[in-house]
Design an enzyme around this catalytic site. Sequence first.
Site, PDB file in Angstrom:
ATOM      1  N   ASP A  77      14.139   0.560  11.354  1.00 39.58           N
ATOM      2  CA  ASP A  77      13.171  -0.352  11.947  1.00 39.58           C
ATOM      3  C   ASP A  77      12.476   0.399  13.081  1.00 39.58           C
ATOM      4  O   ASP A  77      13.138   0.874  14.005  1.00 39.58           O
ATOM      5  CB  ASP A  77      13.924  -1.576  12.478  1.00 39.58           C
TER       6      ASP A  77
ATOM      7  N   ILE B  98       0.849  -1.204   0.000  1.00 41.53           N
ATOM      8  CA  ILE B  98       0.000   0.000   0.000  1.00 41.53           C
ATOM      9  C   ILE B  98       0.881   1.249   0.000  1.00 41.53           C
ATOM     10  O   ILE B  98       0.626   2.224  -0.712  1.00 41.53           O
ATOM     11  CB  ILE B  98      -0.937  -0.005   1.231  1.00 41.53           C
TER      12      ILE B  98
ATOM     13  N   ARG C 230     -15.371 -12.457   0.795  1.00 40.06           N
ATOM     14  CA  ARG C 230     -14.485 -11.412   1.322  1.00 40.06           C
ATOM     15  C   ARG C 230     -14.782 -10.082   0.638  1.00 40.06           C
ATOM     16  O   ARG C 230     -15.101 -10.051  -0.548  1.00 40.06           O
ATOM     17  CB  ARG C 230     -13.003 -11.769   1.074  1.00 40.06           C
TER      18      ARG C 230
ATOM     19  N   ALA D 184       4.021  -2.467   9.314  1.00 37.00           N
ATOM     20  CA  ALA D 184       3.563  -3.511  10.241  1.00 37.00           C
ATOM     21  C   ALA D 184       3.909  -4.861   9.651  1.00 37.00           C
ATOM     22  O   ALA D 184       4.123  -4.983   8.449  1.00 37.00           O
ATOM     23  CB  ALA D 184       2.048  -3.426  10.427  1.00 37.00           C
TER      24      ALA D 184
ATOM     25  N   ASN E 268      -9.432  -6.640   3.364  1.00 42.09           N
ATOM     26  CA  ASN E 268      -8.845  -7.469   2.282  1.00 42.09           C
ATOM     27  C   ASN E 268      -8.351  -6.684   1.063  1.00 42.09           C
ATOM     28  O   ASN E 268      -8.952  -6.718  -0.014  1.00 42.09           O
ATOM     29  CB  ASN E 268      -9.853  -8.537   1.845  1.00 42.09           C
TER      30      ASN E 268
ATOM     31  N   TYR F 257      -1.922 -11.461  15.141  1.00 40.93           N
ATOM     32  CA  TYR F 257      -1.796 -10.335  14.202  1.00 40.93           C
ATOM     33  C   TYR F 257      -2.909  -9.311  14.469  1.00 40.93           C
ATOM     34  O   TYR F 257      -2.661  -8.109  14.575  1.00 40.93           O
ATOM     35  CB  TYR F 257      -1.878 -10.838  12.749  1.00 40.93           C
TER      36      TYR F 257
ATOM     37  N   ASN G 257      11.892  -0.827   6.996  1.00 43.96           N
ATOM     38  CA  ASN G 257      13.042  -1.690   7.341  1.00 43.96           C
ATOM     39  C   ASN G 257      13.322  -2.713   6.244  1.00 43.96           C
ATOM     40  O   ASN G 257      14.224  -3.547   6.381  1.00 43.96           O
ATOM     41  CB  ASN G 257      12.822  -2.391   8.700  1.00 43.96           C
TER      42      ASN G 257
ATOM     43  N   GLY H 274     -11.250 -20.091  13.280  1.00 46.80           N
ATOM     44  CA  GLY H 274     -11.232 -18.653  13.591  1.00 46.80           C
ATOM     45  C   GLY H 274     -11.527 -17.763  12.411  1.00 46.80           C
ATOM     46  O   GLY H 274     -11.507 -16.539  12.519  1.00 46.80           O
TER      47      GLY H 274
ATOM     48  N   SER I 111      -6.894  -2.688  10.849  1.00 51.29           N
ATOM     49  CA  SER I 111      -7.328  -3.879  10.119  1.00 51.29           C
ATOM     50  C   SER I 111      -8.739  -4.296  10.512  1.00 51.29           C
ATOM     51  O   SER I 111      -9.103  -4.301  11.689  1.00 51.29           O
ATOM     52  CB  SER I 111      -6.366  -5.023  10.427  1.00 51.29           C
TER      53      SER I 111
HETATM   54  N1  UDP Z   1      -8.236 -18.659   0.962  1.00 53.45           N
HETATM   55  C1  UDP Z   1      -8.289 -19.767   0.134  1.00 53.45           C
HETATM   56  N2  UDP Z   1      -7.127 -20.419  -0.144  1.00 53.45           N
HETATM   57  C2  UDP Z   1      -5.922 -20.034   0.332  1.00 53.45           C
HETATM   58  C3  UDP Z   1      -5.865 -18.904   1.163  1.00 53.45           C
HETATM   59  C4  UDP Z   1      -7.039 -18.237   1.467  1.00 53.45           C
HETATM   60  O1  UDP Z   1      -9.373 -20.173  -0.321  1.00 53.45           O
HETATM   61  O2  UDP Z   1      -4.906 -20.692   0.027  1.00 53.45           O
HETATM   62  C5  UDP Z   1      -9.488 -17.941   1.293  1.00 53.45           C
HETATM   63  C6  UDP Z   1      -9.779 -17.891   2.784  1.00 53.45           C
HETATM   64  O3  UDP Z   1     -10.594 -18.985   3.180  1.00 53.45           O
HETATM   65  C7  UDP Z   1     -10.525 -16.575   2.931  1.00 53.45           C
HETATM   66  C8  UDP Z   1     -10.039 -15.733   1.772  1.00 53.45           C
HETATM   67  O4  UDP Z   1      -9.364 -16.606   0.883  1.00 53.45           O
HETATM   68  O5  UDP Z   1     -11.915 -16.772   2.774  1.00 53.45           O
HETATM   69  C9  UDP Z   1      -9.111 -14.608   2.183  1.00 53.45           C
HETATM   70  O6  UDP Z   1      -8.058 -15.148   2.946  1.00 53.45           O
HETATM   71  P1  UDP Z   1      -6.849 -14.240   3.408  1.00 53.45           P
HETATM   72  O7  UDP Z   1      -5.941 -15.092   4.238  1.00 53.45           O
HETATM   73  O8  UDP Z   1      -6.314 -13.534   2.221  1.00 53.45           O
HETATM   74  O9  UDP Z   1      -7.567 -13.114   4.278  1.00 53.45           O
HETATM   75  P2  UDP Z   1      -8.512 -13.214   5.586  1.00 53.45           P
HETATM   76  O10 UDP Z   1      -8.916 -14.648   5.791  1.00 53.45           O
HETATM   77  O11 UDP Z   1      -7.689 -12.679   6.688  1.00 53.45           O
HETATM   78  O12 UDP Z   1      -9.702 -12.371   5.267  1.00 53.45           O
END
Ligand code: UDP
Length: 329
Positions: A56, A14, A214, A80, A175, A146, A34, A268, A122
């Site tokens: 850093d 970004i 997402r 970050a 995202n 995180y 860094n 999670g 985030s």
């Molecule tokens: N995802 C996936 N395959 C992967 C990695 C992520 O289908 O190898 C999916 C994951 O289940 C989620 C989405 O992509 O629904 C975004 O995942 P990411 O880790 O990018 O972001 P976050 O889960 O933190 O929103």
Amino acid sequence: MNKKILITGGAGFIGSHLVDLLVKKKFTVTVIDNLSSGNLNNLKDSIKKINFLKIDLSNQKELEKKLKNKSFDYCVHLAALADIVPSITNPDRYFNSNVVGTFNLLQIMRNKNLKKLIYSASSSCYGIPKKYPTSEAAEINPEYPYAITKRIAEELIEHWGKVYKIPYVSLRFFNVYGPRSRTSGTYGAVFGVFLAQKIANKPFTVVGDGNQTRDFTYVSDIVNAIYKSLTSRISNRIINIGSGKTYSINYLVKLLGGKKVTIPKRPGEPKCTFANINLAKKLLKWKPQVSLEVGVKKVLQNIHYWNNAPLWSPSSIKKETKEWFKLLK
Ligand code: UDP
């Protein structure tokens, strides 16, 4: 108008897009990074027009030494450590970088008379939200180290705003994707994983049934939101920045084009992320411009950027996410 700005993490995904925009807008830009996941190549269009400092943020002494006599009108704090998996195995690194780093920056900025500090918060602070689209008033419930480190740093920003009168805007990003997204070694955001798989002609590793959705937000929309926050009169607010839409992983696969293979659902993880962006529209007069269809096209035009990105397979992902499945199940 004085437009001296400090951008932390300015060599990152970004950050580098923001630097390019602010150079065009005639800001005097100083970047600190860094270079742990950022990369000077990202700054190739702007490097000659900015002041770059390799620092850093967790190194308070060095930060103080290099920034002591400098003045800034604005600061955008993007530096970050990102990604969930390594934050579960290495929470101390994340605390140091995201919390201590923010604290050190705030301490330095106390005496700079800043007009505005922008923080990249985030949407992961919402954890598994109860309501969609999710507004800023939703319950805070981080699911991963995180997420909690980004949230603690946001609280520091709020508190320094209150006590030391540093005007801030904290933007909760949903995202983010686009050219120059991280290609570091860790198993991270889905775009990088899928693009490397596409280049190698391997199947996309789709989590679960792929019907999870997402709020994918294109990087230029993010950068415009930062710019609007800098130049608006709004301060001391927390504002969601997302596309205001939500798209399934299966739809992303369709847009990218290729075969898929299923990997297990991750503990999670929310079934959906979906930002309520009414506040951003109202306060910042901002709205997203790039649809997922157009954004994916732009990414595919730049796919060479991921040529050296790590290639993940179901078995290497299983190995890498072992702790995650063990601890969070
Ligand atoms: N995802 C996936 N395959 C992967 C990695 C992520 O289908 O190898 C999916 C994951 O289940 C989620 C989405 O992509 O629904 C975004 O995942 P990411 O880790 O990018 O972001 P976050 O889960 O933190 O929103």
